[in-house]
Structures are given as structure tokens and as C-alpha cells.
Scaffold this active site. Structure first.
Site, PDB file in Angstrom:
ATOM      1  N   ASP A 208       0.848  -1.203   0.000  1.00 59.20           N
ATOM      2  CA  ASP A 208       0.000   0.000   0.000  1.00 59.20           C
ATOM      3  C   ASP A 208       0.878   1.246   0.000  1.00 59.20           C
ATOM      4  OD1 ASP A 208       0.336   1.044   3.031  1.00 59.20           O
ATOM      5  OD2 ASP A 208       0.375  -1.124   2.982  1.00 59.20           O
ATOM      6  N   ASP A 210       0.523   3.681   2.287  1.00 61.79           N
ATOM      7  CA  ASP A 210       0.367   4.267   3.616  1.00 61.79           C
ATOM      8  C   ASP A 210      -0.678   5.388   3.565  1.00 61.79           C
ATOM      9  OD1 ASP A 210       1.088   4.057   6.331  1.00 61.79           O
ATOM     10  OD2 ASP A 210       2.362   5.820   6.160  1.00 61.79           O
TER      11      ASP A 210
HETATM   12  N1  LIG Z   1       1.205   1.343   5.749  1.00 67.61           N
HETATM   13  C1  LIG Z   1       1.678   0.491   6.655  1.00 67.61           C
HETATM   14  N2  LIG Z   1       2.092   0.929   7.865  1.00 67.61           N
HETATM   15  C2  LIG Z   1       2.574   0.059   8.782  1.00 67.61           C
HETATM   16  N3  LIG Z   1       2.655  -1.253   8.578  1.00 67.61           N
HETATM   17  C3  LIG Z   1       2.241  -1.736   7.406  1.00 67.61           C
HETATM   18  N4  LIG Z   1       2.218  -2.983   6.930  1.00 67.61           N
HETATM   19  C4  LIG Z   1       1.718  -2.934   5.674  1.00 67.61           C
HETATM   20  N5  LIG Z   1       1.423  -1.667   5.335  1.00 67.61           N
HETATM   21  C5  LIG Z   1       1.733  -0.888   6.397  1.00 67.61           C
END
Ligand SMILES: Nc1ncnc2[nH]cnc12
Ligand SMILES: CSC[C@H]1O[C@H](OP(=O)(O)O)[C@H](O)[C@@H]1O
Length: 291
Positions: A208, A210
Site C-alpha cells: 500500500d 500508507d
Molecule cells: N502502511 C503500513 N504501515 C505500517 N505497517 C504496514 N504494513 C503494511 N502496510 C503498512
């Protein structure tokens, strides 16, 4: 059975594809219980130990995972090289969901973790300037490239406490630091692996962006798992290809001697309890158990 290669599976990787299971071992450690049984088996004929970081059914938050027991359990089963798989958020547009990155540096923002085996009368300060094993990471990178996987090395991973994800302001701050990835587990594991004199490498699977992309909703756990499920085969393929290459090749790095210049306490002052607790790590340096 001795398994010189260990694999820890993170979110979305709870079993190792192709692992011909020999047995599942419930290991007791001086630091409590690991996240679950260690699965000992063979991957294309090579002995491997596999452990699910968050337990079967994903029962432990990143803060609750007993990282000390997990690393201890693997060490006690003969693991020398440990490869971790971790789901991560991307902090830079060039790291795209579905791609793999090898972590070389960390910024540690964790607050609620037991992240050392030492204390209680035996002090050690390991070097951590290069927190992952460059040889092991290099082997993973070369193998990933040979397989034409979307992989790059040298990633900087911010390790936050969680379990809630970052605010947009935090996400942009981490981005402004020049960090590449964010997750909640890897720095703690890497510290303990170093104290246990294991080679440690992290295959980070980007799931992703974030929360820094204004035009998008922030990350949520369901979408992390969806992206992980759709791409975990890449990490599995990399593991299956690299394990036979590592098997039998002697370690050419200094990870196996990380405690040599780190142990600080005058041996004659070390209490019997600390010697007993840390025997697995320090007996080779003359700090072993006394009868
Ligand atoms: N955006 C994110 N922040 C923290 N841990 C994660 N694990 C997978 N995506 C994450
Ligand atoms: C399920 S999203 C957050 C969760 O995913 C990552 O886990 P892991 O590093 O074990 O793959 C992240 O660190 C969080 O624990």
C-alpha cells in the site's frame, strides 16, 4: 533435525508453500513462548524452519509478538540464516504495491518492546550500523533479479509501534526523512537476530501507499491482506530459489561473531541466573552455565 535456514512469515504468510513438513515443535525458551510451533521440514530437500510471526490465525499485534522467544526458538533449532517476510507500506511513489524490496536500514520508532536478550547482570552492546546481513540480502537480490521479479535492494524501513496505522502528518514526515517503507515488526527482529548472531534479511512486500497520498484514503488492514495474498507467491518463489543456493555455503560475513566485541560485563561478576538464561548465546565466549 538441525535447520540452518529459518523463515519467519509475516502478515499474509502463515505457511511456507512447498515445505515438506517433518514436525511442528513447541519450543520452550527462557523468554517465554514463541508465537507458535516452529515447523521443521524440507524445502526442495533442504532443511528449513518456518515460524508464523503473528501466530496461527494472526493472534498477536506487532507489540505483543514475543520476538525474543521467536528468535531464541529458531536459534535453538540450529538456524544460522534467517529470512523474514514482511508486509510494508510504501513511502515513495517508486515503490509500488506488489513489488519486493530488501531492507538495509531502519529508523526505530517502537516504544513498547522487549528488544534485547541482555540485562540482569550481563551487558552486551552489539554493532548495528548495518542492521541486516549484506551477504544474505545480496543473495536474495541477485536471485530475485535472476527470476525477473520486481525487486530492489537498499530500502530504508521505518518501524512504528502500531497497531494503528500512521496519520497523514506522520506519513508525510516519514516520507520527508527519505524513508522508503513503513512497517511494525522488522527492527525488533533484526536487533535480536544480531544479538543471536544470526544473518538476517528482510524481504519486504509492498502492499500500500500508507497515508501520504492526499487523493487516496489511507491504508487499511483488509487491503493490505488482499495485496499480500495476490503477491505472496513472488516472495515464496524467491525463497524456494535462494534456499538451495544458501544451503552448504559457509557464511562469509561477521554476523556469526556479533557478540565477540559486544560483551561488556566482567565474567566473574555475571550471576548464575544470567549465565543460565543466556547460555545458548554466550557459552562460546566463556560466559556459560556454572554448575
Ligand atoms: N502502511 C503500513 N504501515 C505500517 N505497517 C504496514 N504494513 C503494511 N502496510 C503498512
Ligand atoms: C496487516 S497490516 C499491518 C501489519 O502488517 C505488517 O506485518 P508483518 O511485518 O508481520 O508482515 C506490519 O508490520 C503490521 O504488523
Amino acid at each position: 533435525m538441525n535447520a540452518p535456514i529459518g523463515i519467519i512469515g509475516g502478515s499474509g504468510l502463515y505457511r511456507m508453500e512447498g515445505l515438506a513438513l517433518d514436525r511442528a515443535v513447541a519450543v520452550q525458551t527462557p523468554f517465554g513462548e514463541p508465537s507458535g510451533p516452529v515447523h521443521l521440514g524440507a524445502l526442495d530437500g533442504i532443511p528449513v524452519a518456518f515460524l508464523a510471526r503473528h501466530g496461527e490465525g494472526h493472534r498477536f499485534t506487532p507489540s505483543e509478538v514475543n520476538y525474543r522467544a521467536n528468535i531464541w526458538a529458531l536459534k535453538s533449532l540450529g538456524v544460522e540464516r534467517l529470512i523474514s517476510v514482511s508486509a510494508v507500506g510504501s513511502l515513495q511513489a517508486r515503490h509500488r504495491p506488489g513489488e519486493l524490496r530488501l531492507v538495509s536500514q531502519f529508523i526505530d520508532k517502537t516504544r513498547h518492546r522487549k528488544d534485547t536478550f541482555f540485562g540482569g547482570g550481563l551487558v552486551a552492546h552489539v554493532s548495528f550500523a548495518e542492521p541486516t546481513c549484506t551477504h544474505l540480502s545480496g543473495a536474495l537480490l541477485a536471485t530475485g533479479r535472476a527470476l525477473s521479479l520486481p525487486v530492489e535492494g537498499d530500502a530504508l524501513y521505518v518501524c512504528m509501534e502500531g497497531p494503528a496505522f500512521s496519520t497523514r502528518a506522520e506519513s508525510r514526515l516519514h516520507q520527508s526523512w527519505g524513508a522508503d517503507l513503513i512497517g511494525m515488526t522488522q527492527v525488533t527482529e533484526a536487533r535480536l537476530a544480531r544479538e543471536a548472531e544470526l544473518c538476517y534479511a528482510c524481504i519486504a512486500l509492498v502492499t500500500d501507499y500508507d497515508a501520504w497520498r492526499e487523493e487516496e484514503e489511507g491504508v487499511d488492514a483488509t487491503s493490505v491482506l488482499e495485496v499480500m495474498h495476490a503477491n505472496v507467491d513472488k516472495a515464496q518463489a524467491l525463497l524456494r530459489q535462494v534456499v538451495p543456493q544458501l544451503s552448504g555455503a559457509p557464511r562469509a560475513c561477521a554476523c556469526g561473531e556479533a557478540l565477540k566485541a559486544a560483551l561488556f560485563t566482567a565474567p566473574e561478576t555475571v550471576p548464575a541466573e544470567a549465565r543460565k538464561r543466556l547460555d545458548l548465546l554466550v557459552s562460546k565466549y566463556g560466559y556459560g552455565m556454572v554448575d
